[in-house]
Write a protein that holds these residues in place. Structure first.
Motif, PDB file in Angstrom:
ATOM      1  N   GLY A  28      57.720  19.442   2.084  1.00 37.94           N
ATOM      2  CA  GLY A  28      57.261  18.201   1.453  1.00 37.94           C
ATOM      3  C   GLY A  28      58.099  17.009   1.880  1.00 37.94           C
ATOM      4  O   GLY A  28      59.029  16.611   1.173  1.00 37.94           O
ATOM      5  N   GLY A  30      58.559  13.842   1.669  1.00 33.57           N
ATOM      6  CA  GLY A  30      58.324  12.573   0.975  1.00 33.57           C
ATOM      7  C   GLY A  30      59.608  11.791   0.802  1.00 33.57           C
ATOM      8  O   GLY A  30      60.565  11.940   1.580  1.00 33.57           O
ATOM      9  N   GLY A  31      59.639  10.964  -0.250  1.00 27.88           N
ATOM     10  CA  GLY A  31      60.756  10.050  -0.465  1.00 27.88           C
ATOM     11  C   GLY A  31      62.093  10.766  -0.564  1.00 27.88           C
ATOM     12  O   GLY A  31      63.034  10.477   0.197  1.00 27.88           O
ATOM     13  N   ILE A  32      62.210  11.714  -1.474  1.00 25.06           N
ATOM     14  CA  ILE A  32      63.531  12.300  -1.739  1.00 25.06           C
ATOM     15  C   ILE A  32      63.980  13.224  -0.611  1.00 25.06           C
ATOM     16  O   ILE A  32      65.179  13.437  -0.417  1.00 25.06           O
ATOM     17  N   SER A  53      54.889  20.131   6.337  1.00 22.27           N
ATOM     18  CA  SER A  53      54.065  19.153   5.627  1.00 22.27           C
ATOM     19  C   SER A  53      52.631  19.678   5.605  1.00 22.27           C
ATOM     20  O   SER A  53      52.281  20.577   6.388  1.00 22.27           O
ATOM     21  N   ARG A  58      52.711  14.012   9.782  1.00 25.40           N
ATOM     22  CA  ARG A  58      53.783  13.585   8.860  1.00 25.40           C
ATOM     23  C   ARG A  58      55.052  14.404   9.105  1.00 25.40           C
ATOM     24  O   ARG A  58      56.161  13.883   9.058  1.00 25.40           O
ATOM     25  N   TYR A  75      52.887  24.594   4.989  1.00 26.98           N
ATOM     26  CA  TYR A  75      54.061  25.149   4.320  1.00 26.98           C
ATOM     27  C   TYR A  75      54.223  26.639   4.661  1.00 26.98           C
ATOM     28  O   TYR A  75      55.335  27.156   4.691  1.00 26.98           O
ATOM     29  N   HIS A  93      56.289  17.649  -9.111  1.00 29.64           N
ATOM     30  CA  HIS A  93      56.564  18.705 -10.110  1.00 29.64           C
ATOM     31  C   HIS A  93      55.432  19.709 -10.242  1.00 29.64           C
ATOM     32  O   HIS A  93      55.663  20.893 -10.420  1.00 29.64           O
ATOM     33  N   HIS A  99      54.934  26.335  -4.672  1.00 32.53           N
ATOM     34  CA  HIS A  99      55.707  26.250  -3.430  1.00 32.53           C
ATOM     35  C   HIS A  99      56.981  27.094  -3.480  1.00 32.53           C
ATOM     36  O   HIS A  99      57.378  27.692  -2.471  1.00 32.53           O
ATOM     37  N   LYS A 114      64.079  18.586  -9.308  1.00 36.70           N
ATOM     38  CA  LYS A 114      63.865  18.432 -10.731  1.00 36.70           C
ATOM     39  C   LYS A 114      62.587  17.626 -10.945  1.00 36.70           C
ATOM     40  O   LYS A 114      62.202  16.894 -10.013  1.00 36.70           O
ATOM     41  N   ALA A 115      61.907  17.731 -12.065  1.00 37.78           N
ATOM     42  CA  ALA A 115      62.046  18.801 -13.022  1.00 37.78           C
ATOM     43  C   ALA A 115      61.642  20.112 -12.353  1.00 37.78           C
ATOM     44  O   ALA A 115      60.711  20.140 -11.559  1.00 37.78           O
ATOM     45  N   ALA A 140      67.444  21.589  -8.377  1.00 38.64           N
ATOM     46  CA  ALA A 140      68.103  20.494  -7.662  1.00 38.64           C
ATOM     47  C   ALA A 140      68.352  19.302  -8.591  1.00 38.64           C
ATOM     48  O   ALA A 140      68.009  18.165  -8.266  1.00 38.64           O
ATOM     49  N   PHE A 298      74.075  13.919  -2.703  1.00 43.51           N
ATOM     50  CA  PHE A 298      73.355  15.198  -2.534  1.00 43.51           C
ATOM     51  C   PHE A 298      74.186  16.258  -1.814  1.00 43.51           C
ATOM     52  O   PHE A 298      73.859  17.432  -1.842  1.00 43.51           O
TER      53      PHE A 298
HETATM   54  N1  LIG Z   1      66.911  14.033  -7.105  1.00 45.11           N
HETATM   55  C1  LIG Z   1      66.458  12.803  -7.097  1.00 45.11           C
HETATM   56  O1  LIG Z   1      67.210  11.828  -7.120  1.00 45.11           O
HETATM   57  C2  LIG Z   1      64.976  12.577  -7.025  1.00 45.11           C
HETATM   58  C3  LIG Z   1      64.482  11.306  -6.785  1.00 45.11           C
HETATM   59  C4  LIG Z   1      63.108  11.143  -6.644  1.00 45.11           C
HETATM   60  C5  LIG Z   1      62.288  12.246  -6.793  1.00 45.11           C
HETATM   61  N2  LIG Z   1      62.802  13.474  -7.070  1.00 45.11           N
HETATM   62  C6  LIG Z   1      61.947  14.650  -7.246  1.00 45.11           C
HETATM   63  O2  LIG Z   1      61.498  15.072  -5.969  1.00 45.11           O
HETATM   64  C7  LIG Z   1      60.141  15.497  -6.042  1.00 45.11           C
HETATM   65  C8  LIG Z   1      59.338  14.679  -5.055  1.00 45.11           C
HETATM   66  O3  LIG Z   1      59.443  13.335  -5.383  1.00 45.11           O
HETATM   67  P1  LIG Z   1      59.238  12.163  -4.296  1.00 45.11           P
HETATM   68  O4  LIG Z   1      59.511  10.903  -5.005  1.00 45.11           O
HETATM   69  O5  LIG Z   1      59.974  12.496  -3.052  1.00 45.11           O
HETATM   70  O6  LIG Z   1      57.670  12.326  -4.066  1.00 45.11           O
HETATM   71  P2  LIG Z   1      56.798  11.848  -2.819  1.00 45.11           P
HETATM   72  O7  LIG Z   1      57.475  10.745  -2.099  1.00 45.11           O
HETATM   73  O8  LIG Z   1      55.421  11.650  -3.334  1.00 45.11           O
HETATM   74  O9  LIG Z   1      56.832  13.123  -1.856  1.00 45.11           O
HETATM   75  C9  LIG Z   1      56.305  14.340  -2.258  1.00 45.11           C
HETATM   76  C10 LIG Z   1      55.818  15.097  -1.026  1.00 45.11           C
HETATM   77  O10 LIG Z   1      55.250  16.326  -1.464  1.00 45.11           O
HETATM   78  C11 LIG Z   1      54.192  16.682  -0.623  1.00 45.11           C
HETATM   79  N3  LIG Z   1      53.086  17.160  -1.480  1.00 45.11           N
HETATM   80  C12 LIG Z   1      52.689  18.451  -1.605  1.00 45.11           C
HETATM   81  N4  LIG Z   1      51.665  18.575  -2.438  1.00 45.11           N
HETATM   82  C13 LIG Z   1      51.378  17.320  -2.869  1.00 45.11           C
HETATM   83  C14 LIG Z   1      50.385  16.801  -3.735  1.00 45.11           C
HETATM   84  N5  LIG Z   1      49.493  17.590  -4.347  1.00 45.11           N
HETATM   85  N6  LIG Z   1      50.367  15.468  -3.935  1.00 45.11           N
HETATM   86  C15 LIG Z   1      51.243  14.655  -3.351  1.00 45.11           C
HETATM   87  N7  LIG Z   1      52.213  15.103  -2.499  1.00 45.11           N
HETATM   88  C16 LIG Z   1      52.269  16.417  -2.255  1.00 45.11           C
HETATM   89  C17 LIG Z   1      53.820  15.477   0.213  1.00 45.11           C
HETATM   90  O11 LIG Z   1      54.157  15.758   1.558  1.00 45.11           O
HETATM   91  P3  LIG Z   1      53.086  16.332   2.608  1.00 45.11           P
HETATM   92  O12 LIG Z   1      51.719  16.065   2.061  1.00 45.11           O
HETATM   93  O13 LIG Z   1      53.387  15.566   3.845  1.00 45.11           O
HETATM   94  O14 LIG Z   1      53.365  17.793   2.759  1.00 45.11           O
HETATM   95  C18 LIG Z   1      54.715  14.359  -0.286  1.00 45.11           C
HETATM   96  O15 LIG Z   1      55.265  13.586   0.732  1.00 45.11           O
HETATM   97  C19 LIG Z   1      59.738  15.353  -7.503  1.00 45.11           C
HETATM   98  O16 LIG Z   1      59.891  16.577  -8.153  1.00 45.11           O
HETATM   99  C20 LIG Z   1      60.718  14.337  -8.051  1.00 45.11           C
HETATM  100  O17 LIG Z   1      61.010  14.443  -9.433  1.00 45.11           O
HETATM  101  C21 LIG Z   1      64.130  13.650  -7.160  1.00 45.11           C
END
Ligand SMILES: NC(=O)c1ccc[n+]([C@@H]2O[C@H](COP(=O)([O-])OP(=O)(O)OC[C@H]3O[C@@H](n4cnc5c(N)ncnc54)[C@H](OP(=O)(O)O)[C@@H]3O)[C@@H](O)[C@H]2O)c1
Length: 345
Positions: A28, A30-32, A53, A58, A75, A93, A99, A114-115, A140, A298
């Motif tokens: 995945g 994405g942002g984090i 991904s 991507r 995946y 989440h 996954h 998390k969560a 995490a 991290f």
């Molecule tokens: N530790 C921290 O500081 C922190 C900060 C922010 C977020 N988080 C956690 O990290 C996780 C992801 O957050 P994020 O902000 O990184 O999210 P995000 O930017 O939306 O990225 C999530 C990634 O998951 C993949 N994915 C798989 N199934 C999906 C679906 N059904 N819908 C959307 N995306 C899907 C997507 O990648 P592909 O489609 O390319 O595979 C997407 O890029 C969450 O659990 C969040 O709570 C943690």
């Protein structure tokens, strides 16, 4: 004899650079996942060797950005990679359960954002699967691996605060209604609690443990996710805990542990290493301060997981399975009380 001034405890978290190297796969991108990849590369001996991904494009873009050798368009291909030692689950989440199980069934240890899951039933299934397979599964909740959380916990355990009478933590960020869609969407297990509220709950659990008897009230969006939640609970020794979260406004993100002889204050971003831990006397006098190294927070969780995997442990010291279970149990009960149910639950 002069009396010693009360002081903060010294952290006992080892240098991440001393941990063994682990070859990671990111699920995945994405942002984090960006934060994780940079921290692994620049702050540990571990490396990210593959990324998966739902879209090959991507995955390729992410791999190029971070110098990752292999980019997969599914995946399934990622978890089948023999040179991936552990998988970081960085999807929303709602997807963690599926996954994490995918990776565990392929024989890979997992570090799950998390969560940990949407609810405790999904958590139990992951932990049971990991236990049966003899594999690591870890939450995490990166803050729990940080030295300054260790400072707070040890200082409380040392008795420096006297009797603890109250603990509090708040986490508000302006992420709704114009922030990431993920947070607004019930189908992705959106809402403030699972993204932000999990930090105050985990902080209290980390410092005192034994969280139970939660009471909660909150406001919901028209789509049915929580926007703002206020919570009280009892921690170890019946200490009252006050916690809140909101995704509709930024607050100080402060935390405090109040004792009869002294208090600890983390006046902003309590969950990040950019914070300062202050020990303060009842009359307001500053007794001691701890300034964490703010670079690549991290790296501590990445290093601790590498240690646990190399030693054959199923859970990290900083976030044992019982802690993940307690936190998820509290989040479930809060959602029940404020009336948030995700589709399919
Ligand atoms: N530790 C921290 O500081 C922190 C900060 C922010 C977020 N988080 C956690 O990290 C996780 C992801 O957050 P994020 O902000 O990184 O999210 P995000 O930017 O939306 O990225 C999530 C990634 O998951 C993949 N994915 C798989 N199934 C999906 C679906 N059904 N819908 C959307 N995306 C899907 C997507 O990648 P592909 O489609 O390319 O595979 C997407 O890029 C969450 O659990 C969040 O709570 C943690």
């Amino acid at each position: 004899m002069p009396t010693m001034q009360p002081a903060l405890a010294v952290p006992a978290i080892p240098d991440p650079m001393d941990a063994p190297a682990l070859r990671w796969g990111i699920l995945g991108p994405g942002g984090i996942a960006n934060t994780f990849a940079s921290a692994a590369r620049e702050g540990t001996r571990s490396s990210v060797v593959a990324v998966g991904s739902r879209s090959r494009d991507r995955a390729s873009v992410f791999a190029r950005r971070h110098g990752i050798a292999r980019a997969y368009g599914s995946y399934e291909e990622l978890v089948a990679d023999d040179e991936v030692d552990a998988v970081y689950i960085a999807s929303p989440h709602s997807e963690h359960h599926e996954h994490a199980l995918l990776a565990l069934h392929a024989g890979k240890p997992v570090l799950v954002e998390k969560a940990f899951t949407r609810n405790i039933a999904e958590t139990e299934e992951i932990l049971t699967t990991a236990e049966r397979a003899g594999l690591l599964a870890a939450e995490a909740m990166w803050s729990r691996y940080l030295p300054h959380y260790d400072v707070v916990r040890r200082t409380v355990q040392d008795g420096t605060l006297g009797e603890v009478v109250r603990i509090s933590a708040d986490h508000g960020q302006l992420l709704w209604p114009d922030g990431p869609q993920r947070l607004a969407d019930p189908a992705l297990a959106g809402g403030a609690l699972l993204d932000l509220g999990v930090y105050p709950v985990a902080f209290v659990d980390h410092v005192l443990g034994g969280l139970r008897d939660v009471r909660a009230t909150g406001t919901l969006s028209a789509q049915g996710v929580d926007i703002t939640v206020g919570m009280t609970a009892r921690a170890e020794s019946d200490v009252p805990a006050l916690m809140s979260c909101t995704m509709a406004a930024a607050d100080a993100t402060a935390a405090a542990v109040i004792g009869t002889r002294a208090r600890i204050e983390l006046s902003s971003r309590f969950y990040e290493p950019s914070t300062t831990v202050r020990l303060i006397a009842p009359d307001g006098a500053a007794l001691d301060e701890y300034h964490p190294d703010p670079v690549h927070g991290f790296r501590f969780q990445i290093a601790e997981i590498a240690r646990a995997v190399s030693e054959g442990r199923g859970e990290p010291w900083s976030v044992p399975w019982e802690a993940t279970r307690r936190v998820m149990g509290i989040l479930d009960e809060v959602r029940r009380q404020v009336g948030v149910r995700y589709p399919g639950e």
